[in-house]
Write a protein that holds these residues in place. Structure first.
Motif, PDB file in Angstrom:
ATOM      1  N   ASP A  86      -8.846  -1.742  -5.548  1.00 40.20           N
ATOM      2  CA  ASP A  86      -7.429  -1.632  -5.196  1.00 40.20           C
ATOM      3  C   ASP A  86      -7.171  -0.352  -4.398  1.00 40.20           C
ATOM      4  OD1 ASP A  86      -4.763  -2.256  -5.111  1.00 40.20           O
ATOM      5  OD2 ASP A  86      -4.527  -2.460  -7.279  1.00 40.20           O
ATOM      6  N   VAL A  87      -6.002  -0.270  -3.752  1.00 40.78           N
ATOM      7  CA  VAL A  87      -5.604   0.966  -3.060  1.00 40.78           C
ATOM      8  C   VAL A  87      -5.261   2.033  -4.099  1.00 40.78           C
ATOM      9  CG1 VAL A  87      -4.746  -0.112  -0.945  1.00 40.78           C
ATOM     10  CG2 VAL A  87      -3.207   0.131  -2.887  1.00 40.78           C
ATOM     11  N   LEU A  91       2.670   2.248  -2.897  1.00 38.60           N
ATOM     12  CA  LEU A  91       3.187   1.497  -1.741  1.00 38.60           C
ATOM     13  C   LEU A  91       4.711   1.479  -1.636  1.00 38.60           C
ATOM     14  CD1 LEU A  91       0.891  -1.659  -1.773  1.00 38.60           C
ATOM     15  CD2 LEU A  91       0.512   0.541  -0.696  1.00 38.60           C
ATOM     16  N   VAL A  92       5.396   2.004  -2.637  1.00 39.21           N
ATOM     17  CA  VAL A  92       6.863   1.911  -2.658  1.00 39.21           C
ATOM     18  C   VAL A  92       7.455   2.576  -1.401  1.00 39.21           C
ATOM     19  CG1 VAL A  92       8.972   2.569  -3.883  1.00 39.21           C
ATOM     20  CG2 VAL A  92       6.970   1.792  -5.169  1.00 39.21           C
ATOM     21  N   LYS A 110      -2.373 -14.383   2.870  1.00 39.69           N
ATOM     22  CA  LYS A 110      -1.116 -14.805   2.223  1.00 39.69           C
ATOM     23  C   LYS A 110      -1.004 -14.174   0.823  1.00 39.69           C
ATOM     24  CE  LYS A 110       1.811 -18.716   1.318  1.00 39.69           C
ATOM     25  NZ  LYS A 110       2.604 -19.360   2.330  1.00 39.69           N
ATOM     26  N   ASN A 111      -2.081 -14.242   0.074  1.00 37.60           N
ATOM     27  CA  ASN A 111      -2.097 -13.647  -1.273  1.00 37.60           C
ATOM     28  C   ASN A 111      -1.899 -12.135  -1.214  1.00 37.60           C
ATOM     29  OD1 ASN A 111      -2.871 -15.604  -3.603  1.00 37.60           O
ATOM     30  ND2 ASN A 111      -4.066 -16.266  -1.844  1.00 37.60           N
ATOM     31  N   LEU A 112      -2.552 -11.511  -0.266  1.00 33.73           N
ATOM     32  CA  LEU A 112      -2.437 -10.053  -0.132  1.00 33.73           C
ATOM     33  C   LEU A 112      -1.024  -9.632   0.225  1.00 33.73           C
ATOM     34  CD1 LEU A 112      -5.378  -8.434   1.822  1.00 33.73           C
ATOM     35  CD2 LEU A 112      -4.336  -7.699  -0.319  1.00 33.73           C
ATOM     36  N   LYS A 113      -0.425 -10.338   1.183  1.00 37.05           N
ATOM     37  CA  LYS A 113       0.943 -10.002   1.605  1.00 37.05           C
ATOM     38  C   LYS A 113       1.899 -10.122   0.420  1.00 37.05           C
ATOM     39  CE  LYS A 113       1.613 -10.540   6.520  1.00 37.05           C
ATOM     40  NZ  LYS A 113       2.363 -11.215   7.567  1.00 37.05           N
ATOM     41  N   LEU A 116       1.295  -7.110  -2.001  1.00 37.56           N
ATOM     42  CA  LEU A 116       1.762  -5.802  -1.524  1.00 37.56           C
ATOM     43  C   LEU A 116       3.284  -5.751  -1.414  1.00 37.56           C
ATOM     44  CD1 LEU A 116      -1.019  -4.936   1.080  1.00 37.56           C
ATOM     45  CD2 LEU A 116      -0.991  -4.596  -1.388  1.00 37.56           C
ATOM     46  N   ASP A 117       3.883  -6.877  -1.065  1.00 37.60           N
ATOM     47  CA  ASP A 117       5.346  -7.003  -1.046  1.00 37.60           C
ATOM     48  C   ASP A 117       5.921  -6.729  -2.433  1.00 37.60           C
ATOM     49  OD1 ASP A 117       6.839  -7.492   1.199  1.00 37.60           O
ATOM     50  OD2 ASP A 117       6.247  -9.615   1.322  1.00 37.60           O
ATOM     51  N   ALA A 118       5.280  -7.333  -3.429  1.00 35.35           N
ATOM     52  CA  ALA A 118       5.755  -7.224  -4.810  1.00 35.35           C
ATOM     53  C   ALA A 118       5.650  -5.795  -5.332  1.00 35.35           C
ATOM     54  CB  ALA A 118       4.946  -8.166  -5.703  1.00 35.35           C
ATOM     55  N   ARG A 119       4.836  -4.982  -4.680  1.00 37.32           N
ATOM     56  CA  ARG A 119       4.682  -3.589  -5.118  1.00 37.32           C
ATOM     57  C   ARG A 119       5.700  -2.658  -4.475  1.00 37.32           C
ATOM     58  NH1 ARG A 119      -1.759  -2.543  -5.082  1.00 37.32           N
ATOM     59  NH2 ARG A 119      -2.329  -4.021  -6.702  1.00 37.32           N
TER      60      ARG A 119
END
Ligand code: PRP
Length: 181
Positions: A86-87, A91-92, A110-113, A116-119
């Protein structure tokens, strides 16, 4: 040029790659000026592209790395992603650019986006070296595409087959006989 007996042909030369990487870096630098984007390299395939792309950008960027597995040792996507690394950067509120070597089915991206959006990232865009639109099985946006390629098994410039060929300096088509079914 570095080549190999299992290579059928060179699809994209190192000169063509260098020119397109420079052009894409200029676009990203203009679009993300004053945004201090977080450039995320999706290991391992994107490592070579990522190193060249980020160094060609002339704005401040931060970098981080993720490792995801979707292919195992073969040539077909399993349709699932597994987060291996993980990073480490929060990411906020960040403008994130996912850097990929190839978008094939689109499943990984798609899964990654979504992840990361959810974070809490402020924006999540994707930049890929190669895209195979004919193989897409899901609807996912790829904001920066360097090259669209046909449905052939490509290796080199970071891309592998069973962990080999990542160090070729061009994008090449692998001989069919070299692929174990
Ligand atoms: C490749 C590539 C993408 C994904 C694309 O990774 O780097 O992450 O597959 O396929 P998809 O669009 O069908 O999901 P791979 O699992 O081969 O790992 P690697 O980058 O370590 O070679």
């Amino acid at each position: 040029m570095k080549t190999h007996e299992n290579i059928e042909k060179v699809l994209i030369t190192k000169e063509e790659i260098a020119e397109k990487v420079k052009e894409t870096a200029e676009k990203l630098s203009a679009d993300y000026k004053d945004k201090n984007p977080l450039m995320i390299c999706v290991l391992k395939g994107a490592a070579v592209f990522f190193a060249d792309l980020t160094r060609a950008m002339d704005i401040d960027v931060e970098t981080d790395f993720m490792a995801i597995s979707s292919y195992g040792g073969g040539t077909k996507s399993s349709g699932q992603i597994r987060l291996i690394k993980d990073v480490s950067i929060n990411l906020v509120g960040r403008d994130v650019v996912i850097v990929e070597d190839i978008v094939d089915s689109g499943n990984t991206l798609k899964n990654l986006k979504t992840l990361l959006d959810a974070r809490g990232a402020r924006s999540v865009a994707a930049c890929c070296l190669l895209s195979k639109p004919s193989r897409r099985t899901c609807d996912v946006g790829v904001e920066y595409v360097c090259f669209e390629v046909p449905d052939e098994f490509v290796v080199g410039y970071g891309l592998d087959y069973a962990e080999k060929y990542r160090n070729l300096d061009s994008v090449c088509v692998l001989r069919k006989e070299a692929i174990k079914s």
